[in-house]
Design a protein around this motif. Structure first.
Motif, PDB file in Angstrom:
ATOM      1  N   LYS A 323     -38.810  11.873 -79.376  1.00  0.00           N
ATOM      2  CA  LYS A 323     -38.425  10.471 -79.198  1.00  0.00           C
ATOM      3  C   LYS A 323     -39.654   9.569 -79.383  1.00  0.00           C
ATOM      4  CE  LYS A 323     -34.001  10.831 -78.028  1.00  0.00           C
ATOM      5  NZ  LYS A 323     -33.743  12.161 -77.641  1.00  0.00           N
ATOM      6  N   ARG A 324     -39.368   8.292 -79.676  1.00  0.00           N
ATOM      7  CA  ARG A 324     -40.454   7.303 -79.787  1.00  0.00           C
ATOM      8  C   ARG A 324     -40.390   6.404 -78.562  1.00  0.00           C
ATOM      9  NH1 ARG A 324     -42.823   6.635 -84.708  1.00  0.00           N
ATOM     10  NH2 ARG A 324     -41.920   7.909 -86.360  1.00  0.00           N
ATOM     11  N   ILE A 325     -41.466   6.395 -77.799  1.00  0.00           N
ATOM     12  CA  ILE A 325     -41.478   5.572 -76.578  1.00  0.00           C
ATOM     13  C   ILE A 325     -42.724   4.673 -76.596  1.00  0.00           C
ATOM     14  CG2 ILE A 325     -41.589   5.597 -74.042  1.00  0.00           C
ATOM     15  CD1 ILE A 325     -39.969   8.159 -74.070  1.00  0.00           C
ATOM     16  N   THR A 326     -42.500   3.409 -76.284  1.00  0.00           N
ATOM     17  CA  THR A 326     -43.616   2.454 -76.262  1.00  0.00           C
ATOM     18  C   THR A 326     -43.959   2.084 -74.824  1.00  0.00           C
ATOM     19  OG1 THR A 326     -42.959   1.542 -78.378  1.00  0.00           O
ATOM     20  CG2 THR A 326     -44.340   0.140 -76.985  1.00  0.00           C
ATOM     21  N   VAL A 358     -45.902   8.441 -78.776  1.00  0.00           N
ATOM     22  CA  VAL A 358     -46.164   7.334 -77.859  1.00  0.00           C
ATOM     23  C   VAL A 358     -46.981   6.249 -78.552  1.00  0.00           C
ATOM     24  CG1 VAL A 358     -47.059   6.692 -75.589  1.00  0.00           C
ATOM     25  CG2 VAL A 358     -46.275   9.029 -75.978  1.00  0.00           C
ATOM     26  N   ARG A 359     -46.506   5.027 -78.411  1.00  0.00           N
ATOM     27  CA  ARG A 359     -47.297   3.855 -78.840  1.00  0.00           C
ATOM     28  C   ARG A 359     -47.570   3.039 -77.600  1.00  0.00           C
ATOM     29  NH1 ARG A 359     -44.540   1.090 -83.857  1.00  0.00           N
ATOM     30  NH2 ARG A 359     -45.368   2.389 -85.506  1.00  0.00           N
ATOM     31  N   VAL A 382     -43.244  -1.986 -80.415  1.00  0.00           N
ATOM     32  CA  VAL A 382     -41.902  -1.451 -80.116  1.00  0.00           C
ATOM     33  C   VAL A 382     -41.066  -1.154 -81.370  1.00  0.00           C
ATOM     34  CG1 VAL A 382     -41.762  -2.581 -77.859  1.00  0.00           C
ATOM     35  CG2 VAL A 382     -40.801  -3.734 -79.861  1.00  0.00           C
ATOM     36  N   ALA A 385     -38.743   1.952 -81.628  1.00  0.00           N
ATOM     37  CA  ALA A 385     -38.829   2.729 -80.371  1.00  0.00           C
ATOM     38  C   ALA A 385     -37.442   3.027 -79.796  1.00  0.00           C
ATOM     39  CB  ALA A 385     -39.657   1.952 -79.351  1.00  0.00           C
ATOM     40  N   ASP A 386     -37.307   4.227 -79.235  1.00  0.00           N
ATOM     41  CA  ASP A 386     -36.067   4.581 -78.531  1.00  0.00           C
ATOM     42  C   ASP A 386     -36.057   3.948 -77.142  1.00  0.00           C
ATOM     43  OD1 ASP A 386     -34.772   6.610 -80.348  1.00  0.00           O
ATOM     44  OD2 ASP A 386     -36.791   7.461 -80.160  1.00  0.00           O
ATOM     45  N   LEU A 388     -38.591   1.484 -74.183  1.00  0.00           N
ATOM     46  CA  LEU A 388     -39.783   0.701 -73.852  1.00  0.00           C
ATOM     47  C   LEU A 388     -40.036   0.869 -72.358  1.00  0.00           C
ATOM     48  CD1 LEU A 388     -41.779  -1.727 -74.064  1.00  0.00           C
ATOM     49  CD2 LEU A 388     -39.805  -3.223 -73.882  1.00  0.00           C
ATOM     50  N   MET A 409     -36.665  -2.800 -81.746  1.00  0.00           N
ATOM     51  CA  MET A 409     -36.461  -1.436 -81.221  1.00  0.00           C
ATOM     52  C   MET A 409     -35.278  -0.757 -81.890  1.00  0.00           C
ATOM     53  SD  MET A 409     -37.048  -1.984 -77.123  1.00  0.00           S
ATOM     54  CE  MET A 409     -36.425  -0.371 -76.653  1.00  0.00           C
ATOM     55  N   LYS A 410     -35.318   0.588 -81.865  1.00  0.00           N
ATOM     56  CA  LYS A 410     -34.157   1.342 -82.345  1.00  0.00           C
ATOM     57  C   LYS A 410     -33.167   1.511 -81.184  1.00  0.00           C
ATOM     58  CE  LYS A 410     -33.510   6.011 -83.626  1.00  0.00           C
ATOM     59  NZ  LYS A 410     -34.366   7.164 -83.609  1.00  0.00           N
TER      60      LYS A 410
END
Ligand code: UGA
Length: 467
Positions: A323-326, A358-359, A382, A385-386, A388, A409-410
């Motif tokens: 997953k992409r999380i910011t 992670v961003r 973001v 991102a999945d 925030l 965001m996504k």
């Protein structure tokens, strides 16, 4: 600068002072003592930090220090050096402001303090008063006096006093000039005035023995830690009960006996002081055969705060892998660039270990890390991102354009670990907002049942009454 003082600062008898260590505590003390009228020479052994200071640059983010540096650096009021012999020329009063970091077992590492004391005392040609500003366990001043005496030239007397520092990062200059109290622990009455005279006579003073002064600092930080952990425990309960922790804790804090400060739940306390001093308090208690159950409980609750964030993300996103999380906010609190024991940094590392991309964004902090990509704009951070996660209550995160965030965001998961997002403000945006202690639970049945049961004349209650 005047906005950092409540009133104009009363004058003091000017003293020549050597400050050892130009970290948060030492640099603040040095510039503020210069502002009070003392003549300060600050010893810094880190070459990069010293070079910056000699150029007139302030190597930390701390409101108000720049202005005082500009005013006094390079004048007879304030100078910087790495040469202890130069610094100790004609100086009797020394403030020791070096780090006392924790060892892995929680015991404080006091070696920097021992080295700093040995250095200045070896260079002293006359009697010397060492004032310990660093946070140290009770007994340290007495031990330091013994150690330092071994380095003194023939005929040179060494006295050690305790004068713990209570400033907060991000508000250090304000705290210096507006102290709730100045604590001075000294066993030699003849030297007492040399310590108390550094500060205006109007400032509230607690004068005591050295062990008591040392313990004031440990106990104060431990109490603050306990208070925050209590707030986090209440917030956890609010989530399970569907109650609103902001209202509950506001209601609790308005009791004057309790007070509202340090009752904000969040991702757990961080920074270089509360976690360290709580650990130090426990280590000191254990060294005299006590177990400090309250302090240990505060530690347990604090470590659970991060677990709770990870659990919420798993509930919201399912598996975190890939997953992409910011993360917005890496500083351990707003107003500083410090990331020591920072919940935001800790979360980023924990997520990276779980295979998350992670961003992160922070307005000031820029840690060196391979766990996440640092992005200089929160909206850029973001993109795609999945989820925030807001980890530091920077004022700018209260002003975010939520519609724009949602567009970039996504996914639609927002985990607000510092409760800066107004639920009403985002009601029109397609967001699932998870706060801290803001009633996650929608299933009230299990919560309603126990009180109802406790109201009924059931067997166990009757039995209890008849006994
Ligand atoms: C703390 C003390 O507040 C100072 O008095 C002390 O001098 C200093 O340690 C020190 O020993 O040198 P500081 O670490 O700068 O100051 O920061 P705090 O403002 O105390 O915040 C500590 C942590 O608690 C932060 O992570 C903050 O976000 C968290 N916190 C604070 C909460 O989670 N909830 C609150 O209600 C208040």
């Amino acid at each position: 600068m005047d906005s950092l003082k409540k009133t104009s600062v009363p004058s003091v008898r000017a003293t020549k002072v050597c400050v050892v260590g130009a970290g948060y505590v030492g640099l603040t003390a040095a510039v503020c003592l210069a502002e009070l009228g003392h003549s300060v020479v600050c010893v810094e052994s880190n070459p990069q930090r010293l070079a910056a200071l000699l150029r007139g640059e302030v190597p930390i983010h701390e409101p108000g220090i720049d202005e005082l540096m500009n005013r006094h650096a390079g004048t007879e009021r304030l100078s910087f050096t790495d040469d202890v012999e130069v610094a100790m020329d004609d100086v009797q009063v020394v403030l020791l402001c070096v780090g006392t970091p924790p060892r892995p077992d929680g015991e404080p590492d006091l070696r920097q303090l021992g080295r700093a004391a040995a250095g200045v005392v070896s260079a002293a040609r006359g009697d010397v008063l060492l004032i310990v500003k660093s946070t140290v366990p009770p007994g340290s001043c007495e031990a330091l006096e013994l150690l330092a005496a071994g380095h003194a030239r023939e005929g040179v007397n060494v006295v050690v006093a305790s004068n713990p520092e209570f400033l907060r990062e991000g508000q250090a200059v304000w705290d210096f000039f507006n102290p709730d109290r100045v604590v001075v622990g000294i066993d030699d009455p003849q030297m007492q005035d040399l310590v108390t005279g550094l500060y205006p006579a109007q400032w509230p003073l607690v004068l005591c023995d050295r062990r008591s002064a040392e313990l004031v600092k440990y106990a104060a930080n431990t109490f603050l830690a306990v208070k925050i952990s209590f707030a986090n425990e209440v917030a956890q309960l609010c989530e399970a009960l569907g109650a609103d922790s902001q209202k509950v804790l506001a209601g609790v804090g308005l009791d004057a006996r309790i007070g509202g400060a340090f009752l904000s739940p969040g991702p757990g306390f961080g920074g270089s002081c509360l976690p360290k001093d709580l650990g130090g308090f426990i280590a000191v208690a254990q060294s005299v055969g006590q177990s400090a159950p309250l302090a240990r409980a505060a530690q347990v609750v604090n470590s659970e705060a991060l677990d709770s964030i990870l659990r919420k993300l798993e509930v919201a996103l399912g598996s975190l892998q890939g997953k992409r999380i910011t993360i917005l906010g890496l500083a351990f609190k707003p107003g500083t660039g410090d990331v020591r024991f920072s919940p935001g940094l800790g979360l980023g590392e924990a997520l990276a270990q779980r295979g998350v991309l992670v961003r992160a964004h922070d307005p000031v902090a820029a840690p060196v890390t391979t766990s996440m990509e640092l992005v200089s704009d929160p909206y850029q951070a973001v993109v795609g991102a999945d989820a925030l996660v807001i980890m530091t209550a920077w004022p700018q995160y209260r002003e975010l354009d939520h519609e724009r965030l949602r567009e970039e965001m996504k996914g639609h998961v927002v985990l607000d670990a510092v409760n800066v997002v107004g639920i009403d403000e985002v009601a029109h945006v397609d967001f699932d907002v998870y706060g801290v202690g803001r009633g996650l639970s929608t299933d009230f049945a299990p919560v309603l049942w126990p009180p109802l049961e406790w109201m009924l004349d059931s067997e166990p209650h009757n039995a209890a009454v008849s006994r």
